[in-house]
Scaffold this motif. Structure first.
Motif, PDB file in Angstrom:
ATOM      1  N   MET A  68       2.499   8.384 -10.814  1.00 48.26           N
ATOM      2  CA  MET A  68       3.214   9.120  -9.770  1.00 48.26           C
ATOM      3  C   MET A  68       3.936  10.338 -10.355  1.00 48.26           C
ATOM      4  O   MET A  68       4.011  11.388  -9.714  1.00 48.26           O
ATOM      5  CB  MET A  68       4.187   8.194  -9.043  1.00 48.26           C
ATOM      6  N   ARG A  69       4.416  10.210 -11.585  1.00 45.85           N
ATOM      7  CA  ARG A  69       5.026  11.370 -12.259  1.00 45.85           C
ATOM      8  C   ARG A  69       3.970  12.436 -12.530  1.00 45.85           C
ATOM      9  O   ARG A  69       4.215  13.639 -12.355  1.00 45.85           O
ATOM     10  CB  ARG A  69       5.698  10.920 -13.559  1.00 45.85           C
TER      11      ARG A  69
ATOM     12  N   THR B 260       0.829  -1.203   0.000  1.00 45.30           N
ATOM     13  CA  THR B 260       0.000   0.000   0.000  1.00 45.30           C
ATOM     14  C   THR B 260       0.864   1.254   0.000  1.00 45.30           C
ATOM     15  O   THR B 260       0.542   2.256  -0.658  1.00 45.30           O
ATOM     16  CB  THR B 260      -0.934  -0.020   1.225  1.00 45.30           C
ATOM     17  N   ASP B 261       1.987   1.211   0.709  1.00 46.80           N
ATOM     18  CA  ASP B 261       2.885   2.371   0.776  1.00 46.80           C
ATOM     19  C   ASP B 261       3.470   2.742  -0.582  1.00 46.80           C
ATOM     20  O   ASP B 261       3.947   3.874  -0.765  1.00 46.80           O
ATOM     21  CB  ASP B 261       4.030   2.105   1.767  1.00 46.80           C
ATOM     22  N   ASP B 262       3.451   1.822  -1.528  1.00 42.07           N
ATOM     23  CA  ASP B 262       3.948   2.125  -2.867  1.00 42.07           C
ATOM     24  C   ASP B 262       3.097   3.191  -3.564  1.00 42.07           C
ATOM     25  O   ASP B 262       3.534   3.776  -4.558  1.00 42.07           O
ATOM     26  CB  ASP B 262       3.957   0.861  -3.743  1.00 42.07           C
ATOM     27  N   PHE B 263       1.894   3.420  -3.043  1.00 41.34           N
ATOM     28  CA  PHE B 263       0.970   4.358  -3.673  1.00 41.34           C
ATOM     29  C   PHE B 263       0.801   5.626  -2.829  1.00 41.34           C
ATOM     30  O   PHE B 263      -0.183   6.339  -2.945  1.00 41.34           O
ATOM     31  CB  PHE B 263      -0.387   3.687  -3.905  1.00 41.34           C
ATOM     32  N   ASP B 264       1.794   5.882  -2.002  1.00 41.76           N
ATOM     33  CA  ASP B 264       1.782   7.066  -1.145  1.00 41.76           C
ATOM     34  C   ASP B 264       2.473   8.226  -1.842  1.00 41.76           C
ATOM     35  O   ASP B 264       3.342   8.035  -2.698  1.00 41.76           O
ATOM     36  CB  ASP B 264       2.483   6.749   0.175  1.00 41.76           C
TER      37      ASP B 264
ATOM     38  N   GLU C 150       3.811  16.200 -11.022  1.00 46.05           N
ATOM     39  CA  GLU C 150       3.663  17.345 -11.928  1.00 46.05           C
ATOM     40  C   GLU C 150       2.483  18.215 -11.495  1.00 46.05           C
ATOM     41  O   GLU C 150       2.555  19.450 -11.519  1.00 46.05           O
ATOM     42  CB  GLU C 150       3.444  16.836 -13.359  1.00 46.05           C
ATOM     43  N   ALA C 151       1.392  17.590 -11.103  1.00 47.73           N
ATOM     44  CA  ALA C 151       0.215  18.331 -10.650  1.00 47.73           C
ATOM     45  C   ALA C 151       0.506  19.118  -9.377  1.00 47.73           C
ATOM     46  O   ALA C 151       0.062  20.263  -9.222  1.00 47.73           O
ATOM     47  CB  ALA C 151      -0.950  17.369 -10.423  1.00 47.73           C
TER      48      ALA C 151
ATOM     49  N   LEU D  31      -6.346   2.070  -8.970  1.00 48.38           N
ATOM     50  CA  LEU D  31      -7.051   1.827 -10.228  1.00 48.38           C
ATOM     51  C   LEU D  31      -6.401   2.594 -11.378  1.00 48.38           C
ATOM     52  O   LEU D  31      -6.150   2.019 -12.449  1.00 48.38           O
ATOM     53  CB  LEU D  31      -8.522   2.212 -10.086  1.00 48.38           C
ATOM     54  N   VAL D  32      -6.145   3.887 -11.189  1.00 47.58           N
ATOM     55  CA  VAL D  32      -5.549   4.663 -12.290  1.00 47.58           C
ATOM     56  C   VAL D  32      -4.127   4.189 -12.578  1.00 47.58           C
ATOM     57  O   VAL D  32      -3.662   4.251 -13.726  1.00 47.58           O
ATOM     58  CB  VAL D  32      -5.596   6.186 -12.019  1.00 47.58           C
TER      59      VAL D  32
END
Length: 342
Positions: free
Chosen positions: A318-319, A3-7, A323-324, A307-308
């Protein structure tokens, strides 16, 4: 997969607290997963990426004023209910706070008894089942007593309840808005139709499955709560024709995506149907239904980010999020938009 991979680290000031004055004035980050590129646009530019014969899929669920504040009859303690799922016969699954004060048999009164709720079952993580007791029409009572169930990260008061509804909201039943659709105006939808794009509607009533945080370390161990979906015959026929003609299916939001992917996984084509889905889409998933996705910027470590990432790849997502953040995009429900294309 952790889960931490998506932090990611999000500055609090980028969490949008109020909607923009004009829905379609939001910014749009275009993520091209074929060329691995990012492009800054505005939401009104979305029409540039549609071609005649493409199909835009919208979730027409309507949010109910599902947050209720009442009094526990025995002790006068304050109890909050969030109506999540209509189980039929006036029985609802609710998120309850503080849940420890509510046992089977507890009665909570709202609006001096205009509505009462008797607990008839206890689940995990604050979930309770209540039998609702009232005279009249429930949704009219909820309009009087309930509040729009804004996410906890929104602290500003919402002056206009309709701003937490899409302009095409129709089927009552959601505990949260399908927020990717909040950017559309009736005028923009008309322009899209004039370009020869088909616009169709599915329904997924947004509940706990969409916004419950992931509490396990191993992504694959997360269990989604089920949500109710519907697709009618006309929508199914248009979507099948779109596939047959090798045109693109553009899904608006993760809720529409989960509905479409659920149906394709079950039937290998689009059919008129309804049911409950607990589909959990994360990297490694092979998409069968959609080509492109319009979505918002989501919470760190959420099932929505997963999901995205499944669609565009975690590295590119993540890039894009970085950027956002650098360009001060507005995040979450009332925030800016992302278009993931191939």
């Amino acid at each position: 997969m952790r889960t931490d991979d998506f932090d990611f680290l999000l500055p609090e000031e980028l969490i949008a607290q109020t909607p923009l004055e004009k829905r379609d004035n939001s910014r749009l980050l275009v993520v091209d997963r074929t060329n691995n590129t990012l492009e800054h646009k505005y939401f009104t530019d979305i029409i540039e990426y549609f071609e005649p014969g493409d199909c835009l899929v919208l979730n027409d669920t309507k949010v109910i004023p599902a947050r209720l504040f009442g009094i526990k009859k025995e002790t006068n303690a304050m109890i909050e209910l969030l109506l999540l799922k209509d189980l039929g016969e006036n029985i609802w699954e609710c998120l309850t706070r503080p849940a420890k004060r509510v046992k089977v048999g507890t009665i909570v009164s709202f609006g001096d008894g205009l509505l009462k709720a008797e607990c008839i079952g206890c689940g995990e993580e604050g979930i309770r089942k209540f039998k609702l007791i009232y005279d009249g029409i429930l949704y009219e009572i909820l309009d009087k007593l309930g509040e729009m169930p804004l996410p906890p990260y929104i602290h500003e008061k919402l002056e206009d309840k309709n701003r937490y509804q899409t302009v095409y909201a129709k089927n009552i039943g959601s505990a949260a808005a399908p927020t990717a659709g909040l950017h559309f105006t009736n005028g923009l939808l008309e322009q899209i139709k004039e370009k020869g794009v088909n616009i169709v509607y599915v329904t997924l009533h947004v509940g706990l499955g969409t916004f419950r945080p992931v509490s396990v370390e191993d992504v694959t161990k997360h269990k989604m709560h089920s949500e109710y979906y519907m697709m009618d015959k006309s929508t199914a026929e248009i979507l099948n024709e779109t596939k047959k003609n090798n045109k693109k299916i553009i899904s608006v939001g993760t809720t529409s995506t989960r509905t479409l992917e659920t149906i394709m996984n079950l039937y290998d084509r689009f059919v008129e149907c309804s049911g409950w889905t607990d589909i959990f889409i994360y990297p490694g998933y092979k998409f069968k239904a959609i080509d492109n996705l319009i979505t918002n910027f989501h919470l760190p470590k959420s099932t929505l980010v997963m999901l995205v990432s499944a669609l565009a790849g975690k590295e590119l997502i993540m890039r894009a999020y970085n950027e956002a953040i650098i360009n001060k995009y507005r995040f979450f429900s009332f925030g800016d938009s992302m278009f993931i294309k191939r």
